[in-house]
Scaffold this active site. Sequence first.
Site, short mmCIF file in Angstrom:
data_model
loop_
_atom_site.label_atom_id
_atom_site.label_comp_id
_atom_site.label_asym_id
_atom_site.label_seq_id
_atom_site.Cartn_x
_atom_site.Cartn_y
_atom_site.Cartn_z
N GLU A 1 -15.63 -32.31 29.83
CA GLU A 1 -14.31 -32.55 29.24
C GLU A 1 -13.63 -33.76 29.86
O GLU A 1 -13.04 -34.57 29.15
CB GLU A 1 -13.41 -31.32 29.41
CG GLU A 1 -11.97 -31.63 29.02
CD GLU A 1 -11.08 -30.42 28.87
OE1 GLU A 1 -11.37 -29.37 29.42
OE2 GLU A 1 -10.06 -30.58 28.18
N ASP B 1 -16.96 -27.39 30.94
CA ASP B 1 -15.50 -27.40 31.09
C ASP B 1 -15.21 -26.92 32.51
O ASP B 1 -15.37 -25.74 32.82
CB ASP B 1 -14.83 -26.50 30.05
CG ASP B 1 -13.33 -26.74 30.02
OD1 ASP B 1 -12.80 -27.36 30.96
OD2 ASP B 1 -12.68 -26.32 29.05
N THR C 1 -6.51 -24.82 31.86
CA THR C 1 -5.81 -25.68 32.84
C THR C 1 -4.32 -25.40 32.88
O THR C 1 -3.71 -25.40 33.95
CB THR C 1 -6.08 -27.17 32.51
OG1 THR C 1 -7.49 -27.39 32.60
CG2 THR C 1 -5.37 -28.09 33.48
N ILE D 1 -12.46 -26.55 34.25
CA ILE D 1 -11.44 -25.49 34.23
C ILE D 1 -11.07 -25.26 32.77
O ILE D 1 -10.48 -26.14 32.14
CB ILE D 1 -10.14 -25.86 35.00
CG1 ILE D 1 -10.45 -26.29 36.43
CG2 ILE D 1 -9.17 -24.68 34.98
CD1 ILE D 1 -9.19 -26.67 37.24
N ASP D 2 -11.43 -24.13 32.22
CA ASP D 2 -10.92 -23.78 30.89
C ASP D 2 -9.72 -22.89 31.12
O ASP D 2 -9.84 -21.80 31.69
CB ASP D 2 -11.98 -23.07 30.03
CG ASP D 2 -11.46 -22.92 28.62
OD1 ASP D 2 -11.14 -23.93 27.99
OD2 ASP D 2 -11.33 -21.76 28.16
N ASP E 1 -14.91 -26.03 25.28
CA ASP E 1 -14.10 -24.81 25.39
C ASP E 1 -14.90 -23.58 24.97
O ASP E 1 -14.56 -22.46 25.36
CB ASP E 1 -12.87 -24.87 24.47
CG ASP E 1 -11.93 -26.01 24.80
OD1 ASP E 1 -11.71 -26.27 25.99
OD2 ASP E 1 -11.41 -26.65 23.85
P1 2AM Z 1 -8.43 -26.35 28.48
O1 2AM Z 1 -7.64 -25.45 29.31
O2 2AM Z 1 -9.78 -26.68 29.03
O3 2AM Z 1 -7.66 -27.60 28.09
C1 2AM Z 1 -6.22 -22.48 24.81
O4 2AM Z 1 -5.63 -22.26 23.60
C2 2AM Z 1 -7.49 -23.27 24.67
O5 2AM Z 1 -7.24 -24.57 24.08
C3 2AM Z 1 -8.13 -23.54 26.02
O6 2AM Z 1 -9.50 -23.27 25.91
C4 2AM Z 1 -7.81 -25.01 26.30
O7 2AM Z 1 -8.79 -25.62 27.11
C5 2AM Z 1 -7.84 -25.57 24.90
N1 2AM Z 1 -7.07 -26.82 24.75
C6 2AM Z 1 -5.97 -27.22 25.40
N2 2AM Z 1 -5.54 -28.43 24.97
C7 2AM Z 1 -6.41 -28.81 24.00
C8 2AM Z 1 -6.53 -29.95 23.13
N3 2AM Z 1 -5.68 -30.94 23.18
N4 2AM Z 1 -7.56 -29.97 22.24
C9 2AM Z 1 -8.44 -28.94 22.16
N5 2AM Z 1 -8.38 -27.85 22.96
C10 2AM Z 1 -7.39 -27.77 23.85
CA CA Z 2 -10.61 -27.95 30.73
#
Ligand code: 2AM
Ligand code: CA
Length: 276
Positions: A68, A95, A100, A97-98, A222
């Site tokens: 990512e 990923d 974040t 940290i999924d 994700d």
């Molecule tokens: P992340 O924490 O790795 O960014 C939550 O609804 C999910 O959406 C999480 O898996 C998060 O992953 C992801 N997410 C957050 N921002 C995003 C973005 N701009 N585009 C796609 N996925 C996103």
């Molecule tokens: Ca992430």
Amino acid sequence: MEESRERDVALTAARDAGKLIRDNVNQSKRVSTKTSESDLVTDIDKRAEALIRNHILQAFPDHNILGEESVEPGTEGLTHALAETQEARHSWIIDPIDGTTNFVHGFPFFCVSIALAERGELKLGVVYDPIRDEWFVAEKGKGATLNGEPIRVSQEKALSESLLASGFPAVARGRSKKDNGFFDLRREVRNIRTAGSAAMLLAYVAAGRLSGFWEIDLNVWDVAAGVLLVEEAGGRVSDTLGRPYDLSVRHILATNGLIHDHTVNALKKTGTTGFE
Ligand code: 2AM
Ligand code: CA
């Protein structure tokens, strides 16, 4: 593929990244925004990704890696990276940290997600929750486990007895009156949870803790590991219209299989497929 070696490398990488993440939950972090105020990255995301990359490249120098934090923001960079991933003989999808946003706020629901695809087909998926020390591991054709014990999806057959999970898109991913469909859908099911980590929610579907999960506009990192977990635990994964999953699917639905068609119909009825 040399399953056990690749599995070992994934587990070692996830363990080290998980430790870094756990050690930093309550520390102050440098937070930056990516596409919007809801799309965050910290120095720990970047360090965890670098650490995972190093483990993989040391063991498999010729493997492709899609992480990512190494993809240029914007559609073009993503399209290119995804095409490379789908064609590569071996491609890791990371990923670091999924969840974040949860990590930044100290809400303890996030994970490390590592998948391996061979020419676009998922072979290995690891989701590691460093807070609960829970290991969700799937290998193609070999089933899914939680801390070494086999897991299965849940048994609900009706939406009225189903617990679903989803997520609200980051603001830049579009906010519209269609979001109201979410509340219409709520009337069709036992209840809906949103918890901010797609990878972990997919692992929970695999473990039978949730009946299903859907979300629109997610990226491959994700979901890749979670998809294999659900499939190997006996569930079903598709796009939100019920079409077969492949690595390019962004509007995803994963269920115990028994409620899959009902859920597709309910998503269509309430306008929450993301294709409206
Ligand atoms: P992340 O924490 O790795 O960014 C939550 O609804 C999910 O959406 C999480 O898996 C998060 O992953 C992801 N997410 C957050 N921002 C995003 C973005 N701009 N585009 C796609 N996925 C996103
Ligand atoms: Ca992430």
